[in-house]
Structures are given as structure tokens and as C-alpha cells.
Design an enzyme around this catalytic site. Structure first.
Site, short mmCIF file in Angstrom:
data_model
loop_
_atom_site.label_atom_id
_atom_site.label_comp_id
_atom_site.label_asym_id
_atom_site.label_seq_id
_atom_site.Cartn_x
_atom_site.Cartn_y
_atom_site.Cartn_z
N HIS A 89 0.82 -1.21 0.00
CA HIS A 89 0.00 0.00 0.00
C HIS A 89 0.86 1.27 0.00
O HIS A 89 1.97 1.30 0.54
CB HIS A 89 -0.90 0.05 1.23
CG HIS A 89 -2.14 -0.79 1.11
ND1 HIS A 89 -3.05 -0.62 0.09
CD2 HIS A 89 -2.61 -1.81 1.90
CE1 HIS A 89 -4.05 -1.50 0.26
NE2 HIS A 89 -3.81 -2.22 1.33
N CYS A 141 0.08 2.62 -4.68
CA CYS A 141 -0.64 3.82 -5.07
C CYS A 141 0.17 5.07 -4.69
O CYS A 141 0.97 5.05 -3.77
CB CYS A 141 -2.00 3.87 -4.38
SG CYS A 141 -3.15 2.63 -5.00
#
Length: 317
Positions: A89, A141
Site C-alpha cells: 500500500h 498507489c
């Protein structure tokens, strides 16, 4: 220049049994490990792998990741090839730097939420000896710009081969590799029980000197973190700073989970056994993702002009 040593740190975070669970990140770095040894001449003893799978000997906490990277850089000499692959993440935090028109900075999210930020990677790159290189792949991301002040070669202000950037939705088999800032803040607040929206306060309370330099330095000090010339940093990001990277979990088809960007690089390398430049790898990965219906994420390249044309991981011709 003749390559002396090849060293790598590979990090995969699946966040198992949490609401942020991903599925392909550990697969990504294990596949890369094999590729490093079989194609690029890395010795197994010079590759350190950190994953959060059960029974892992070294969990990918923020402190452990930074220590592994610090040890690798500390051993580096002129002519060495250093590599860092992160799959997990990412997030964005409010910027404390003057002149940041986006108002946000990029970070990766280790398994303990001790964020590693663009400032940490800039400080790391600034330690690379002249004549060595540091290549970073971040399949997460908001990964564009993860090395602070690195020059954009392919990114949001770049259109490759006349390509018009479109933003279709992700396929049903994909999950965004992001934990929103408010979710990170809520998680850290639950650990500290301090009533503040200042994420730095929570990180410093929880992790002390192991917290990101972004939150230990005064904002004026952040503005003095200079870019070295020539700069050894090479960042291949899974997407632009304002975009999401996909974690693919095609279980219904009996397939293996993977990060879309990591898999795209694997595919590019498989189809092109001869040496490729860093720019070629990113351009081809963009095209691969578009072919797969993942045109909502646009891989980027940040590095010096010289390194844009340099051979990816200095592969022998």
C-alpha cells in the site's frame, strides 16, 4: 563502468487478516527475486527479502525496511548496482514543504503503518557513492515522486507517443493499493489515544526515532534537503502521484495474484531478453497495462537524463 556488486532489498506487504488485505504483493517480490538471480546476476546472499507472511523471519516494519536499505547503501561502492522493490500500500500525507503545489507528499505503508516518505528516500539516495546506482520499483498507489526532488522523465506532464491519458475504472478483479490518509490517521490515533489530526505527532509518539525524517525535521530543514549532482536515484513508479496501482486477484480463474505493475515489468523482461533502458521498461509497462484494461494507472520514471537512457539494472548486452 564494470559492475562490482549487485545488492537488493525486496519488500512485499499483503496485510493479511486486516481490512487492508492485498493478495499479490509477496508473489511480486518472490518473482522479482528469481528474475534478479537468473537474468541480472544477483547472488542470493546479496538479496534480502522482507514479507509479512506468517512465520516471516523479518517483518517489513518501517524500521526494518529502513535498516535493510541503510545497510545495503552502507556497503555500496562505486560501480555497485543497488535495487529496491516494494509491493504494498501507498498513501499521501499533507506536505510540510514550501512550494509543493499538490499540497501532499507520497509515502509507502509498511505493515506497522510507520510511514516511509519521499524525504526518507531522498536522504537514502543522497548517500549513494558516485558511480553506483539505486533503482527503486514501487508498486503502490501514489508512488509517483517517491524520491523527493527526483527529475520527472515520464510522468503526469509527459505524454508518451501521443498517448492521451484516460481514467477508466479498475476491473472487478483489482483492488487499489492505497490506504487513504484519514484511515492511516485513524489507525495511528487508536494506538496513541492522542486527540490531534497531526499525523507526525502520532508517528513520533508510536515510533520515536524510527519515524520518518519528514516528521522529525523542522519544515525549514525539509526545504534544505538538496538534490545531489549527479543523482544516483532511479524511480520506476507503478502510477502517478494522484493515481492508484492495482492488486490483481484472479482467483475465480484459478490464477495467481499479482501487482499489475510488477507483473507488467515481468512481462516486459520476458518478451525482451536483451538489455533495455529504464525509459524503455516504463514505456513498455505502460503499454502492457493499457492492453490489460488497466489504463487508469500510468507508470512513471524519475531520474537524471543520463539514467533515463541507462540500461535497466546495468544488464550486460
Amino acid at each position: 563502468m564494470e559492475v562490482k556488486k549487485r545488492m537488493a532489498v525486496l519488500v512485499g506487504c499483503n496485510y493479511r487478516n486486516t481490512k487492508y488485505e492485498l493478495h499479490g504483493c509477496i508473489n511480486d517480490v518472490m518473482a522479482m527475486r528469481e528474475k534478479l538471480m537468473s537474468r541480472f546476476g544477483f547472488k542470493e546472499s546479496n538479496i534480502q527479502v522482507l514479507t509479512d507472511e506468517p512465520g516471516s523471519l523479518l517483518m517489513p516494519t518501517g524500521a526494518n525496511i529502513k535498516r535493510a536499505l541503510g545497510r545495503m547503501v552502507g556497503k555500496a561502492e562505486s560501480g555497485d548496482v543497488l535495487f529496491f522493490h516494494y509491493s504494498g500500500h501507498g498513501t499521501r500525507v499533507p506536505s510540510m514543504k514550501h512550494g509543493n503545489f499538490l499540497g501532499q507528499d507520497e509515502a509507502i505503508v509498511p505493515c506497522d503503518f510507520n510511514l516511509i516518505t519521499d524525504i526518507d528516500f531522498r536522504h537514502l539516495v543522497n548517500r549513494i557513492p558516485k558511480g553506483a546506482s539505486f533503482t527503486m520499483i514501487s508498486d503502490s498507489c501514489h508512488s509517483g515522486g517517491l524520491i523527493d526532488k527526483e527529475k520527472e522523465q515520464i510522468g503526469p506532464s509527459t505524454i508518451v507517443n501521443g498517448e492521451k491519458l484516460s481514467l477508466p475504472s479498475m476491473p472487478n478483479t483489482a483492488k487499489e493499493k492505497t490506504i487513504p490518509f484519514q484511515s492511516v490517521l485513524h489507525h495511528l490515533s487508536s494506538l496513541t489515544n492522542i486527540n490531534t489530526t497531526d499525523i507526525g505527532t502520532h508517528l513520533l509518539e508510536s515510533f520515536g526515532e524510527d519515524a520518518s525524517l519528514k516528521f522529525q525535521l523542522h519544515p525549514r530543514e525539509l526545504d534544505t534537503v538538496d538534490l545531489l549532482k549527479p543523482d544516483a536515484g532511479i524511480l520506476l513508479s507503478g502510477c502517478q502521484a494522484n493515481e492508484s496501482s492495482a492488486d490483481m486477484n484472479p482467483d475465480s480463474a484459478g490464477g495467481k495474484a499479482y501487482g499489475a505493475f510488477s507483473n507488467a515489468i515481468e512481462n516486459v523482461l520476458e518478451k525482451n531478453p536483451t538489455a533495455l533502458s529504464n525509459k524503455q521498461v516504463v514505456v513498455m509497462a505502460r503499454e502492457r497495462l493499457k492492453q490489460q484494461g488497466l489504463g487508469q494507472q500510468h507508470p512513471c520514471l524519475y531520474c537524471s537524463d543520463e539514467n533515463a537512457e541507462a540500461v535497466f539494472l546495468r544488464q550486460h548486452p
